[in-house]
Structures are given as C-alpha cells and as structure tokens.
Design an enzyme around this catalytic site. Structure first.
Site, short mmCIF file in Angstrom:
data_model
loop_
_atom_site.label_atom_id
_atom_site.label_comp_id
_atom_site.label_asym_id
_atom_site.label_seq_id
_atom_site.Cartn_x
_atom_site.Cartn_y
_atom_site.Cartn_z
N CYS A 4 0.85 -1.20 0.00
CA CYS A 4 0.00 0.00 0.00
C CYS A 4 0.89 1.26 0.00
O CYS A 4 1.76 1.41 0.86
CB CYS A 4 -0.91 0.00 1.22
SG CYS A 4 -1.72 1.58 1.51
N CYS A 7 0.74 3.22 3.30
CA CYS A 7 1.47 2.49 4.36
C CYS A 7 2.98 2.68 4.17
O CYS A 7 3.72 2.84 5.15
CB CYS A 7 1.11 1.01 4.36
SG CYS A 7 -0.51 0.63 5.07
N ASP A 30 -0.04 16.36 -0.61
CA ASP A 30 -0.43 15.62 -1.82
C ASP A 30 0.60 15.91 -2.92
O ASP A 30 1.03 17.05 -3.11
CB ASP A 30 -1.83 16.03 -2.27
CG ASP A 30 -2.44 15.05 -3.26
OD1 ASP A 30 -3.43 14.38 -2.90
OD2 ASP A 30 -1.93 14.94 -4.39
N HIS A 46 -3.89 0.50 8.38
CA HIS A 46 -4.43 0.36 7.02
C HIS A 46 -5.92 0.03 7.06
O HIS A 46 -6.33 -1.00 7.60
CB HIS A 46 -3.69 -0.73 6.26
CG HIS A 46 -4.20 -0.88 4.86
ND1 HIS A 46 -3.72 -0.13 3.81
CD2 HIS A 46 -5.19 -1.66 4.35
CE1 HIS A 46 -4.38 -0.45 2.71
NE2 HIS A 46 -5.28 -1.38 3.01
N GLY A 93 -13.86 8.34 -7.59
CA GLY A 93 -12.49 8.48 -8.10
C GLY A 93 -11.42 8.12 -7.10
O GLY A 93 -10.29 8.61 -7.20
N THR A 95 -8.36 6.44 -5.73
CA THR A 95 -7.25 5.78 -6.42
C THR A 95 -6.28 5.09 -5.45
O THR A 95 -5.55 4.19 -5.85
CB THR A 95 -6.44 6.78 -7.27
OG1 THR A 95 -5.95 7.82 -6.43
CG2 THR A 95 -7.29 7.36 -8.39
N HIS A 98 -6.34 3.32 0.95
CA HIS A 98 -5.99 3.50 2.37
C HIS A 98 -6.67 4.83 2.70
O HIS A 98 -6.32 5.85 2.09
CB HIS A 98 -4.47 3.57 2.53
CG HIS A 98 -3.98 3.78 3.94
ND1 HIS A 98 -2.97 3.02 4.51
CD2 HIS A 98 -4.34 4.68 4.89
CE1 HIS A 98 -2.73 3.44 5.74
NE2 HIS A 98 -3.55 4.47 5.99
N HIS A 100 -8.07 8.34 3.38
CA HIS A 100 -7.35 9.62 3.51
C HIS A 100 -8.35 10.75 3.39
O HIS A 100 -9.23 10.74 2.53
CB HIS A 100 -6.26 9.75 2.44
CG HIS A 100 -6.70 9.39 1.05
ND1 HIS A 100 -6.84 8.09 0.63
CD2 HIS A 100 -7.04 10.16 -0.01
CE1 HIS A 100 -7.24 8.08 -0.64
NE2 HIS A 100 -7.38 9.33 -1.04
N HIS A 102 -8.76 14.44 2.35
CA HIS A 102 -8.13 15.54 1.63
C HIS A 102 -8.46 16.84 2.35
O HIS A 102 -9.62 17.10 2.67
CB HIS A 102 -8.71 15.67 0.21
CG HIS A 102 -8.40 14.54 -0.72
ND1 HIS A 102 -7.41 14.63 -1.68
CD2 HIS A 102 -8.96 13.32 -0.86
CE1 HIS A 102 -7.39 13.49 -2.38
NE2 HIS A 102 -8.32 12.69 -1.91
P1 AMP Z 1 -7.96 9.67 -4.06
O1 AMP Z 1 -8.24 9.94 -5.52
O2 AMP Z 1 -9.00 10.26 -3.15
O3 AMP Z 1 -7.71 8.21 -3.78
O4 AMP Z 1 -6.65 10.48 -3.73
C1 AMP Z 1 -5.36 9.96 -3.80
C2 AMP Z 1 -4.42 11.13 -3.72
O5 AMP Z 1 -3.12 10.63 -3.47
C3 AMP Z 1 -4.35 11.96 -5.00
O6 AMP Z 1 -4.73 13.31 -4.72
C4 AMP Z 1 -2.88 11.85 -5.42
O7 AMP Z 1 -2.36 13.04 -5.97
C5 AMP Z 1 -2.21 11.49 -4.10
N1 AMP Z 1 -0.94 10.79 -4.21
C6 AMP Z 1 -0.66 9.76 -5.05
N2 AMP Z 1 0.62 9.35 -4.87
C7 AMP Z 1 1.14 10.15 -3.89
C8 AMP Z 1 2.42 10.22 -3.26
N3 AMP Z 1 3.43 9.40 -3.59
N4 AMP Z 1 2.61 11.17 -2.32
C9 AMP Z 1 1.61 12.02 -1.99
N5 AMP Z 1 0.37 11.97 -2.53
C10 AMP Z 1 0.14 11.07 -3.48
ZN ZN Z 2 -2.24 1.27 3.71
#
Ligand code: AMP
Ligand code: ZN
Length: 114
Positions: A4, A7, A30, A46, A93, A95, A98, A100, A102
């Site tokens: 992950c 993680c 981000d 997680h 959306g 992606t 885990h 989070h 925003h």
């Molecule tokens: P979500 O679409 O809600 O799952 O948001 C995932 C977020 O993780 C997106 O805003 C990405 O820009 C961010 N993200 C992806 N990879 C990384 C990373 N290595 N470091 C920081 N943020 C990331």
């Molecule tokens: Zn995780």
C-alpha cells in the site's frame, strides 16, 4: 499492508513531505496539489475505504477531521474556508485504497464538484 502506497509513506519507505504525525495519524502533502495547500490526513492503520470502518474507529475518524481543522487554522485559512473530502470507490475516483481525508485550502472553490 506491504504494497500500500500510503502504508509505505507512513513507514518512510517512500518519501513524502510529512506535515504532522502522532501515534494514530499522519498528514503529508499531496503530490499533485489541487490548491495552494493540499494535505492528505491518514490513519497509521491500514483501512481500505470508509466502508471498512467499524465502531472502534470512531475516535480515529474524529481525530482525522479535527486534525484537518487544526491544520487549516495553522495554514491561516480556517476563517476564509477550505474543503475536506473522503473519496470512496470508483464513482468518487478513489485511487489509493488507504483512507485519507483531503484538506484543500488557499483558494475559493465551486460546488458541486465535478
Ligand atoms: P484519491 O483519488 O482520493 O484516492 O486520492 C489519492 C491522492 O493521493 C491523490 O490526490 C494523489 O495526488 C495522491 N498521491 C498519489 N501518490 C502520492 C504520493 N506518492 N505522495 C503524496 N500523494 C500522493
Ligand atoms: Zn495502507
């Protein structure tokens, strides 16, 4: 979870700019910011989506939300306003699986989101 992404950020296997951490919660910038401030606030443990939360997680979820408010205050936009979002599964959306929160701030935003 070994594979992950978040993680791995929490365990420092992958670099991120960590702006806050305690025993249960980590917050980092981000990588693709959608505003002057875009921080992701995550639990150390997680949990894939909001659908996987249990009653035992209520305190932790409260800590994520309150941390967002405290970070907004420290960034100076708590009065002018900010956006806090949990995306869940395909239609929203999500992606990274885990959970989070925003925190986006520092500019005015529109509603409804796209
Ligand atoms: P979500 O679409 O809600 O799952 O948001 C995932 C977020 O993780 C997106 O805003 C990405 O820009 C961010 N993200 C992806 N990879 C990384 C990373 N290595 N470091 C920081 N943020 C990331
Ligand atoms: Zn995780």
């Amino acid at each position: 979870m070994a594979q992950c992404l978040f993680c791995q950020i929490i365990s420092r296997e992958i670099n991120a700019t960590i702006v806050y951490e305690d025993e249960r919660v980590v917050a980092f910038n981000d990588i693709n910011p959608q505003g002057p401030t875009h921080v992701l606030i995550v639990p150390r443990r997680h949990i894939a989506t909001l659908n996987d939360l249990s009653e035992d997680d209520d305190q932790m979820v409260g800590e994520l939300v309150r941390r967002a408010a405290l970070l907004a205050k420290s960034k100076g936009f708590s009065a002018s306003g900010y956006r806090t979002v949990f995306n869940t599964n395909r239609d929203a959306g999500q992606t990274v699986f885990h959970i989070h929160l925003h925190l986006i701030g520092g500019r005015s935003m529109h509603w409804p989101p796209g």
